[in-house]
Design a protein around this motif. Structure first.
Motif, PDB file in Angstrom:
ATOM      1  N   GLN A 142       0.872  -1.159   0.010  1.00  0.00           N
ATOM      2  CA  GLN A 142       0.246  -0.232   0.159  1.00  0.00           C
ATOM      3  C   GLN A 142       0.775   1.035  -0.144  1.00  0.00           C
ATOM      4  O   GLN A 142       0.795   1.855  -0.865  1.00  0.00           O
ATOM      5  N   LEU A 143       1.853   1.505   0.321  1.00  0.00           N
ATOM      6  CA  LEU A 143       2.881   2.088   1.008  1.00  0.00           C
ATOM      7  C   LEU A 143       3.978   2.781   0.121  1.00  0.00           C
ATOM      8  O   LEU A 143       3.867   4.176  -1.229  1.00  0.00           O
ATOM      9  N   THR A 144       3.979   1.850  -0.843  1.00  0.00           N
ATOM     10  CA  THR A 144       4.936   2.134  -2.263  1.00  0.00           C
ATOM     11  C   THR A 144       3.196   2.588  -3.082  1.00  0.00           C
ATOM     12  O   THR A 144       3.842   3.594  -4.289  1.00  0.00           O
ATOM     13  N   ALA A 145       2.231   1.472  -3.515  1.00  0.00           N
ATOM     14  CA  ALA A 145       1.264   2.301  -4.041  1.00  0.00           C
ATOM     15  C   ALA A 145       0.953   4.098  -4.352  1.00  0.00           C
ATOM     16  O   ALA A 145       1.056   4.704  -5.477  1.00  0.00           O
ATOM     17  N   TYR A 146       1.101   3.876  -3.083  1.00  0.00           N
ATOM     18  CA  TYR A 146       0.608   5.565  -2.717  1.00  0.00           C
ATOM     19  C   TYR A 146       1.722   6.435  -3.109  1.00  0.00           C
ATOM     20  O   TYR A 146       1.605   7.480  -3.879  1.00  0.00           O
ATOM     21  N   LEU A 147       2.877   5.821  -2.965  1.00  0.00           N
ATOM     22  CA  LEU A 147       4.274   6.649  -2.976  1.00  0.00           C
ATOM     23  C   LEU A 147       4.023   6.961  -4.672  1.00  0.00           C
ATOM     24  O   LEU A 147       4.618   7.752  -4.987  1.00  0.00           O
ATOM     25  N   THR A 148       4.480   6.037  -5.642  1.00  0.00           N
ATOM     26  CA  THR A 148       4.210   5.357  -7.026  1.00  0.00           C
ATOM     27  C   THR A 148       3.136   6.100  -7.308  1.00  0.00           C
ATOM     28  O   THR A 148       3.284   6.748  -9.187  1.00  0.00           O
ATOM     29  N   GLY A 149       2.211   6.149  -7.111  1.00  0.00           N
ATOM     30  CA  GLY A 149       1.060   5.934  -7.607  1.00  0.00           C
ATOM     31  C   GLY A 149       0.244   7.593  -7.459  1.00  0.00           C
ATOM     32  O   GLY A 149      -0.160   8.072  -8.447  1.00  0.00           O
ATOM     33  N   LEU A 150       0.654   8.068  -6.389  1.00  0.00           N
ATOM     34  CA  LEU A 150       0.189   9.544  -6.106  1.00  0.00           C
ATOM     35  C   LEU A 150       1.214  10.887  -6.224  1.00  0.00           C
ATOM     36  O   LEU A 150       1.330  11.498  -6.212  1.00  0.00           O
TER      37      LEU A 150
END
Length: 155
Positions: free
Chosen positions: A74-82
């Motif tokens: 979730q953290l990685t998706a948040y950082l890379t996606g947002l």
């Protein structure tokens, strides 16, 4: 880690928001997005700092949506996606805004540093997740003395 994440992400997001929103606010007297009247330094800083403050508030809301204990995925998706795309948009936006007359070299310098810092984050998004140092410290060393103190304020 959550506190460091919040602080680091807030700073990073604020820097991005400054760039994007300042670009949108700075071209009110022009019909061309590439040829705008230069903002005064005071107007540039006022808009930039207000945008960073707003960005920090938005970042806090985004972090709250992650919850208290986000998974690594979730953290990685948040950082890379947002976060990373927003910062890139802000850098691009402030480039479009233009620099106050006489300050072109300084603004070009801190934008170049912001881009270099972001490129490091793009290669390793974990740099935003509470690492040893602020990945946007290079940017802050130039932008803060210039007056963009609300951008990456913990540097």
């Amino acid at each position: 880690m959550q506190h460091r994440l919040r602080s680091t992400l807030s700073m990073a997001f604020a820097a991005f928001v400054v760039v994007v929103l300042a670009a949108g606010c700075g071209s009110s007297n022009s019909s061309s997005s590439t040829s705008t009247a230069a903002l005064s330094k005071a107007a540039f800083l006022s808009k930039g700092n207000a945008i960073c403050t707003s960005g920090q508030q938005q970042q806090t809301a985004g972090e709250q949506a992650l919850g208290k204990s986000p998974s690594q995925a979730q953290l990685t998706a948040y950082l890379t996606g947002l976060v990373v795309p927003n910062i890139q948009s802000q850098i691009d936006g402030i480039k479009a805004l233009g620099a106050p007359s006489g300050d072109e070299a300084t603004v070009t310098n801190f934008l170049g540093l912001a881009q270099a810092d972001l490129n490091k984050v793009k290669s390793d998004p974990a740099l935003l997740a509470g690492g040893k140092s602020d990945p946007f410290a290079d940017f802050a060393k130039v932008a803060h003395p210039y007056g963009l103190t609300a951008c990456d304020p913990n540097s």
